[in-house]
Design a protein around this motif. Structure first.
Motif, short mmCIF file in Angstrom:
data_model
loop_
_atom_site.label_atom_id
_atom_site.label_comp_id
_atom_site.label_asym_id
_atom_site.label_seq_id
_atom_site.Cartn_x
_atom_site.Cartn_y
_atom_site.Cartn_z
N SER A 29 0.91 -1.23 0.05
CA SER A 29 0.05 0.07 0.03
C SER A 29 0.83 1.20 0.03
CB SER A 29 -1.04 0.06 1.18
OG SER A 29 -1.64 1.28 1.44
N PRO A 30 0.20 2.25 -0.60
CA PRO A 30 1.19 3.60 -0.57
C PRO A 30 0.99 4.33 0.65
CG PRO A 30 -0.94 3.95 -1.63
CD PRO A 30 -0.69 2.40 -1.36
N THR A 69 6.26 3.67 -0.68
CA THR A 69 6.36 5.19 -0.91
C THR A 69 6.14 5.53 -2.56
OG1 THR A 69 7.70 5.08 0.97
CG2 THR A 69 7.39 7.34 -0.40
N HIS A 70 5.24 6.50 -2.73
CA HIS A 70 5.23 7.06 -4.14
C HIS A 70 4.55 5.97 -4.99
CE1 HIS A 70 7.39 10.40 -2.47
NE2 HIS A 70 8.45 9.69 -2.39
N ASN A 71 4.23 4.82 -4.60
CA ASN A 71 3.79 3.55 -5.46
C ASN A 71 4.84 3.40 -6.36
OD1 ASN A 71 0.73 3.28 -4.99
ND2 ASN A 71 0.50 5.18 -5.12
N ASP A 72 6.17 3.34 -6.00
CA ASP A 72 7.12 2.96 -6.78
C ASP A 72 6.97 1.59 -7.34
OD1 ASP A 72 8.14 5.48 -7.08
OD2 ASP A 72 9.34 5.19 -5.71
N VAL A 73 6.65 0.55 -6.31
CA VAL A 73 6.58 -0.86 -6.68
C VAL A 73 5.21 -1.05 -7.49
CG1 VAL A 73 6.27 -3.06 -5.77
CG2 VAL A 73 7.73 -1.76 -4.74
N ARG A 91 0.23 1.64 -11.08
CA ARG A 91 0.12 3.33 -10.62
C ARG A 91 -0.72 4.13 -11.63
NH1 ARG A 91 5.46 6.09 -9.21
NH2 ARG A 91 5.43 6.14 -11.46
N PHE A 92 -1.56 4.77 -11.07
CA PHE A 92 -2.28 5.79 -11.85
C PHE A 92 -2.45 7.01 -11.15
CE2 PHE A 92 -5.65 3.97 -9.87
CZ PHE A 92 -6.78 4.65 -9.47
N ALA A 93 -2.68 8.05 -11.76
CA ALA A 93 -2.97 9.25 -11.18
C ALA A 93 -4.64 9.65 -11.42
CB ALA A 93 -2.27 10.38 -11.96
N LEU A 94 -5.05 10.08 -10.17
CA LEU A 94 -6.49 10.32 -9.95
C LEU A 94 -6.56 11.69 -10.88
CD1 LEU A 94 -6.07 8.65 -7.49
CD2 LEU A 94 -7.80 10.08 -6.38
N PRO A 95 -7.84 11.75 -11.66
CA PRO A 95 -8.18 13.01 -12.44
C PRO A 95 -8.27 14.11 -11.68
CG PRO A 95 -9.98 11.48 -12.50
CD PRO A 95 -8.52 10.57 -11.95
N SER A 99 1.12 13.19 -4.32
CA SER A 99 0.91 12.77 -5.80
C SER A 99 -0.35 12.66 -6.17
CB SER A 99 2.03 11.86 -6.37
OG SER A 99 1.71 10.55 -5.72
N TRP A 100 -0.96 12.21 -5.26
CA TRP A 100 -2.50 11.69 -5.66
C TRP A 100 -2.60 10.77 -6.85
CZ3 TRP A 100 -7.00 13.25 -2.96
CH2 TRP A 100 -6.74 14.32 -2.27
N THR A 101 -1.68 9.75 -6.30
CA THR A 101 -1.57 8.50 -7.04
C THR A 101 -2.20 7.13 -6.46
OG1 THR A 101 0.68 7.88 -6.71
CG2 THR A 101 0.37 9.17 -8.48
N LEU A 102 -2.56 6.31 -7.06
CA LEU A 102 -3.01 4.95 -6.47
C LEU A 102 -2.37 3.78 -7.19
CD1 LEU A 102 -6.64 5.72 -5.11
CD2 LEU A 102 -4.69 5.35 -3.61
#
Length: 219
Positions: A116-117, A140-144, A151-155, A177-180
């Protein structure tokens, strides 16, 4: 009751605004739009799949201890569940279902970890609230997640909705970063080969934990 049946029941209550899930009715089309756009992007089809090699990683557990995928794979096959966070009820129901199936995974010689991020304190809260006996590792930062293609960025419009709902992902994740990650499950063989992959850009749909058991004898 299956995991998906539980998720469907929760979703029906949420859409109907039944307590304790009361939410403004106008948020539902916005959430549905974001899901439809993520599906249409085709990103799930580009994520790592069965037959690919899994990237290696080292992430901290909730106590700050480094956990290496190489060390876990040296012990046996590895099950990964990418988890959006403590704030996501669908994800928490999935963790509970995975916990229920944990004895069967261990009997097959497999380790299970969630990724999890979110920050370590939130992972500790997730583990406590869901009575988990497997760790949630901090990505961290959804690197894995990015290495797996998840990983995607929320609109922007969904970011604004989350802010309105006090769903502050930068605070949960310690990252602005607002990514998940897209929800995903993997079974990885000891040689690093992915034997099972299930990725769904619709976070309200999750595979049954038992679906992974059939690949473990060959792992």
């Amino acid at each position: 009751m299956t995991l998906q049946a539980r998720l469907d029941a929760f979703k029906a209550d949420f859409l109907a605004g039944k307590p304790p899930y009361k939410a403004p009715a106008d948020i539902h089309p916005i959430m549905a739009r974001a899901t439809a756009e993520l599906i249409a992007s085709g990103q799930a089809g580009r994520a790592l799949k069965a037959g690919d090699k899994a990237p290696s990683f080292t992430l901290n557990d909730p106590d700050g201890k480094p956990v290496s995928s190489a060390e876990l794979l040296a012990q046996g096959p590895l099950i990964l569940s990418f988890y959006r966070g403590v704030w996501c009820p669908y994800c928490n129901m999935e963790l509970q279902a995975l916990q229920e199936t944990l004895p069967a995974f261990r009997a097959a010689g497999a380790n299970l970890v969630a990724i999890s991020p979110q920050t370590a304190p939130n992972s500790r809260k997730s583990m406590r609230n869901n009575n988990l006996e497997f760790p949630i590792l901090s990505d961290t930062h959804n690197d894995v997640a990015a290495a797996f293609g998840l990983r995607f960025a929320l609109p922007d419009y969904l970011v604004e909705l989350y802010k309105m709902l006090k769903n502050d992902l930068p605070a949960f994740n310690g990252d602005g970063s607002w990514t998940l990650p897209m929800p995903a499950r993997y079974v990885i063989a000891r040689d690093g080969t992915i034997l099972y992959a299930e990725i769904n850009p619709d976070y309200t749909h999750r595979p049954e934990p038992e679906d992974m058991l059939h690949v473990l004898p060959s792992a």
